[in-house]
Design a protein around this motif. Structure first.
Motif, PDB file in Angstrom:
ATOM      1  N   ALA A  17      36.951  13.078  28.513  1.00 36.79           N
ATOM      2  CA  ALA A  17      37.124  11.911  27.641  1.00 36.79           C
ATOM      3  C   ALA A  17      38.112  12.214  26.523  1.00 36.79           C
ATOM      4  O   ALA A  17      38.972  11.389  26.192  1.00 36.79           O
ATOM      5  CB  ALA A  17      35.777  11.480  27.063  1.00 36.79           C
ATOM      6  N   LEU A  18      38.011  13.386  25.930  1.00 38.83           N
ATOM      7  CA  LEU A  18      38.943  13.761  24.867  1.00 38.83           C
ATOM      8  C   LEU A  18      40.366  13.926  25.408  1.00 38.83           C
ATOM      9  O   LEU A  18      41.336  13.562  24.735  1.00 38.83           O
ATOM     10  CB  LEU A  18      38.471  15.041  24.177  1.00 38.83           C
ATOM     11  CG  LEU A  18      37.218  14.900  23.314  1.00 38.83           C
ATOM     12  CD1 LEU A  18      36.766  16.267  22.802  1.00 38.83           C
ATOM     13  CD2 LEU A  18      37.463  13.953  22.154  1.00 38.83           C
ATOM     14  N   ALA A  19      40.499  14.438  26.618  1.00 43.47           N
ATOM     15  CA  ALA A  19      41.827  14.592  27.221  1.00 43.47           C
ATOM     16  C   ALA A  19      42.440  13.220  27.491  1.00 43.47           C
ATOM     17  O   ALA A  19      43.638  13.012  27.254  1.00 43.47           O
ATOM     18  CB  ALA A  19      41.733  15.399  28.508  1.00 43.47           C
ATOM     19  N   ALA A  20      41.637  12.267  27.953  1.00 43.01           N
ATOM     20  CA  ALA A  20      42.145  10.912  28.188  1.00 43.01           C
ATOM     21  C   ALA A  20      42.547  10.257  26.881  1.00 43.01           C
ATOM     22  O   ALA A  20      43.566   9.572  26.803  1.00 43.01           O
ATOM     23  CB  ALA A  20      41.086  10.078  28.900  1.00 43.01           C
ATOM     24  N   GLU A  21      41.771  10.473  25.835  1.00 48.36           N
ATOM     25  CA  GLU A  21      42.104   9.917  24.523  1.00 48.36           C
ATOM     26  C   GLU A  21      43.394  10.522  23.993  1.00 48.36           C
ATOM     27  O   GLU A  21      44.226   9.828  23.413  1.00 48.36           O
ATOM     28  CB  GLU A  21      40.951  10.167  23.545  1.00 48.36           C
ATOM     29  CG  GLU A  21      41.146   9.524  22.199  1.00 48.36           C
ATOM     30  CD  GLU A  21      39.978   9.773  21.260  1.00 48.36           C
ATOM     31  OE1 GLU A  21      40.211   9.801  20.050  1.00 48.36           O
ATOM     32  OE2 GLU A  21      38.852   9.953  21.751  1.00 48.36           O
TER      33      GLU A  21
END
Length: 189
Positions: A38-42
């Protein structure tokens, strides 16, 4: 004394560590992997710090264009409203005006009533049309049953159009009983 067999030693050496490893993966590793994804997508959605000033200028230009378009729309003269009427009039007063038109052309009003079934909002076009004119902020639907000939009914509709009355016909139907013509009209007023 408890005897420890070879089977118990194998269980403690192989199965117990596998169970602990599975519990670690299930309870600790998997939520961390989901959060990391999720953090990588953000982070991928964030603008590049080198391209940020150009992106900001582009967005500011789009905002300025939209504001200029809005100002141009507001500056245009609004179209003439093709409906005459008092926005403060009540539904009873509007109904009396409709009844006066019916009687002026010789139609006999048998009865007037609100609709039996609630009209779904997607089918209530007359409501939206009258609200858009600004002459009728709270339109109501009425069903009229008339005894009249065809010429009288067309005269009624023509009178509504000529007077630019805040009336929208939703439906008109004819029931013939012998020599009498009974019309059912559903009107928004």
């Amino acid at each position: 004394m408890i005897q420890v067999r070879t089977k118990d030693k194998i269980f403690l050496a192989v199965v117990l560590p596998l169970a602990l490893l599975a519990a670690y993966v299930w309870l600790v590793r998997q939520p961390l992997a989901v959060r990391t994804a999720a953090l990588a997508a953000e982070q991928r959605n964030l603008p590049d710090k080198d391209a940020f000033p150009a992106e900001k200028r582009r967005l500011q230009q789009r905002l300025a264009d939209a504001e200029a378009e809005l100002a141009a729309e507001k500056a245009e003269k609004s179209p003439e409203v093709a409906v005459k009427g008092d926005p403060e009039s009540t539904a009873a007063a509007r109904q009396d005006a409709v009844l006066a038109v019916f009687t002026s052309v010789g139609a006999k009003v048998v009865h007037v009533q609100p609709p039996q079934a609630e009209t779904p909002p997607e089918d209530a076009r007359g409501d939206a049309v009258l609200r858009a004119t600004g002459r009728c902020p709270a339109p109501e639907m009425r069903q009229f049953v008339l005894e009249a000939d065809y010429a009288a009914v067309t005269s009624v509709l023509k009178t509504f159009a000529d007077r630019q009355a805040p009336v929208v016909p939703e439906s008109v139907s004819l029931n013939v009983d012998g020599r009498t013509c009974r019309w059912e009209m559903t009107l928004w007023l």
